[in-house]
Design a protein around this motif. Sequence first.
Motif, PDB file in Angstrom:
ATOM      1  N   GLN A   8       0.830  -1.208   0.000  1.00  0.00           N
ATOM      2  CA  GLN A   8       0.000   0.000   0.000  1.00  0.00           C
ATOM      3  C   GLN A   8       0.860   1.250   0.000  1.00  0.00           C
ATOM      4  N   LEU A   9       1.972   1.221   0.737  1.00  0.00           N
ATOM      5  CA  LEU A   9       2.889   2.362   0.733  1.00  0.00           C
ATOM      6  C   LEU A   9       3.478   2.585  -0.656  1.00  0.00           C
ATOM      7  N   LEU A  10       3.868   1.496  -1.302  1.00  0.00           N
ATOM      8  CA  LEU A  10       4.424   1.629  -2.648  1.00  0.00           C
ATOM      9  C   LEU A  10       3.408   2.238  -3.607  1.00  0.00           C
ATOM     10  N   VAL A  11       2.181   1.749  -3.561  1.00  0.00           N
ATOM     11  CA  VAL A  11       1.137   2.285  -4.441  1.00  0.00           C
ATOM     12  C   VAL A  11       0.857   3.746  -4.098  1.00  0.00           C
ATOM     13  N   ARG A  12       0.815   4.064  -2.835  1.00  0.00           N
ATOM     14  CA  ARG A  12       0.522   5.442  -2.416  1.00  0.00           C
ATOM     15  C   ARG A  12       1.570   6.425  -2.926  1.00  0.00           C
ATOM     16  N   PHE A  13       2.834   6.085  -2.796  1.00  0.00           N
ATOM     17  CA  PHE A  13       3.886   7.041  -3.140  1.00  0.00           C
ATOM     18  C   PHE A  13       4.431   6.891  -4.557  1.00  0.00           C
ATOM     19  N   PHE A  14       4.298   5.685  -5.127  1.00  0.00           N
ATOM     20  CA  PHE A  14       4.905   5.440  -6.432  1.00  0.00           C
ATOM     21  C   PHE A  14       3.900   5.048  -7.504  1.00  0.00           C
ATOM     22  N   GLY A  15       2.648   4.815  -7.106  1.00  0.00           N
ATOM     23  CA  GLY A  15       1.613   4.483  -8.068  1.00  0.00           C
ATOM     24  C   GLY A  15       1.632   3.041  -8.534  1.00  0.00           C
ATOM     25  N   THR A  16       2.478   2.207  -7.934  1.00  0.00           N
ATOM     26  CA  THR A  16       2.579   0.799  -8.289  1.00  0.00           C
ATOM     27  C   THR A  16       3.215   0.033  -7.135  1.00  0.00           C
ATOM     28  N   ASP A  17       2.932  -1.261  -7.081  1.00  0.00           N
ATOM     29  CA  ASP A  17       3.633  -2.082  -6.090  1.00  0.00           C
ATOM     30  C   ASP A  17       4.826  -2.786  -6.724  1.00  0.00           C
ATOM     31  N   ASP A  18       5.074  -2.506  -8.006  1.00  0.00           N
ATOM     32  CA  ASP A  18       6.225  -3.053  -8.725  1.00  0.00           C
ATOM     33  C   ASP A  18       7.234  -1.931  -8.944  1.00  0.00           C
ATOM     34  N   ILE A  19       7.944  -1.603  -7.888  1.00  0.00           N
ATOM     35  CA  ILE A  19       8.849  -0.450  -7.915  1.00  0.00           C
ATOM     36  C   ILE A  19       9.991  -0.630  -8.924  1.00  0.00           C
ATOM     37  N   ALA A  20      10.339  -1.878  -9.231  1.00  0.00           N
ATOM     38  CA  ALA A  20      11.415  -2.138 -10.192  1.00  0.00           C
ATOM     39  C   ALA A  20      11.040  -1.696 -11.604  1.00  0.00           C
ATOM     40  N   SER A  21       9.750  -1.522 -11.855  1.00  0.00           N
ATOM     41  CA  SER A  21       9.302  -1.136 -13.192  1.00  0.00           C
ATOM     42  C   SER A  21       9.325   0.373 -13.416  1.00  0.00           C
ATOM     43  N   LEU A  22       9.640   1.139 -12.387  1.00  0.00           N
ATOM     44  CA  LEU A  22       9.577   2.594 -12.493  1.00  0.00           C
ATOM     45  C   LEU A  22      10.775   3.178 -13.229  1.00  0.00           C
ATOM     46  N   ALA A  23      10.490   4.208 -14.007  1.00  0.00           N
ATOM     47  CA  ALA A  23      11.558   4.985 -14.625  1.00  0.00           C
ATOM     48  C   ALA A  23      12.234   5.806 -13.521  1.00  0.00           C
ATOM     49  N   PRO A  24      13.497   6.172 -13.691  1.00  0.00           N
ATOM     50  CA  PRO A  24      14.208   6.925 -12.651  1.00  0.00           C
ATOM     51  C   PRO A  24      13.477   8.187 -12.189  1.00  0.00           C
ATOM     52  N   GLU A  25      12.862   8.912 -13.096  1.00  0.00           N
ATOM     53  CA  GLU A  25      12.155  10.139 -12.697  1.00  0.00           C
ATOM     54  C   GLU A  25      10.902   9.829 -11.877  1.00  0.00           C
ATOM     55  N   GLN A  26      10.244   8.704 -12.168  1.00  0.00           N
ATOM     56  CA  GLN A  26       9.088   8.303 -11.367  1.00  0.00           C
ATOM     57  C   GLN A  26       9.522   7.905  -9.961  1.00  0.00           C
ATOM     58  N   LEU A  27      10.637   7.198  -9.873  1.00  0.00           N
ATOM     59  CA  LEU A  27      11.178   6.818  -8.580  1.00  0.00           C
ATOM     60  C   LEU A  27      11.541   8.064  -7.770  1.00  0.00           C
ATOM     61  N   ALA A  28      12.191   9.014  -8.397  1.00  0.00           N
ATOM     62  CA  ALA A  28      12.587  10.255  -7.714  1.00  0.00           C
ATOM     63  C   ALA A  28      11.362  11.029  -7.225  1.00  0.00           C
ATOM     64  N   MET A  29      10.313  11.092  -8.026  1.00  0.00           N
ATOM     65  CA  MET A  29       9.099  11.800  -7.612  1.00  0.00           C
ATOM     66  C   MET A  29       8.437  11.098  -6.430  1.00  0.00           C
ATOM     67  N   GLY A  30       8.408   9.766  -6.453  1.00  0.00           N
ATOM     68  CA  GLY A  30       7.829   9.012  -5.342  1.00  0.00           C
ATOM     69  C   GLY A  30       8.616   9.199  -4.061  1.00  0.00           C
ATOM     70  N   ILE A  31       9.933   9.209  -4.179  1.00  0.00           N
ATOM     71  CA  ILE A  31      10.786   9.434  -3.005  1.00  0.00           C
ATOM     72  C   ILE A  31      10.538  10.830  -2.445  1.00  0.00           C
ATOM     73  N   GLU A  32      10.362  11.797  -3.298  1.00  0.00           N
ATOM     74  CA  GLU A  32      10.076  13.162  -2.828  1.00  0.00           C
ATOM     75  C   GLU A  32       8.744  13.199  -2.080  1.00  0.00           C
ATOM     76  N   ARG A  33       7.719  12.519  -2.601  1.00  0.00           N
ATOM     77  CA  ARG A  33       6.420  12.451  -1.903  1.00  0.00           C
ATOM     78  C   ARG A  33       6.581  11.749  -0.554  1.00  0.00           C
ATOM     79  N   LEU A  34       7.372  10.698  -0.521  1.00  0.00           N
ATOM     80  CA  LEU A  34       7.629   9.961   0.713  1.00  0.00           C
ATOM     81  C   LEU A  34       8.316  10.851   1.743  1.00  0.00           C
TER      82      LEU A  34
END
Length: 91
Positions: A8-34
């Motif tokens: 649920q945390l992954l989906v909330r901050f990154f929009g997916t529970d498959d964090i390995a599938s994220l592009a670097p900019e998506q990962l960075a945006m999720g980390i910023e939200r976190l």
Amino acid sequence: MMAMDFDQLLVRFFGTDDIASLAPEQLAMGIERLRLQFGLERDGGRRFALWCLAYMLGAAPDLDVAFSDGDDRDAARDFMETIDREIDEDD
């Protein structure tokens, strides 16, 4: 206190529970939200869960900055040691 599920945390901050599938900019945006939510969170349990997720992503603030309570810092150190030991065993 509401429990925080890892997926649920992954989906909330990154929009997916498959964090390995994220592009670097998506990962960075999720980390910023976190990080933002961590700074705003006042519930100790939820704050700890957010810190743990940030630690696993290499984005956690230092313990002295993150936790004013010594017991919380000790719990965070225990978590770090457990995660690091698991990573070492997998290598």
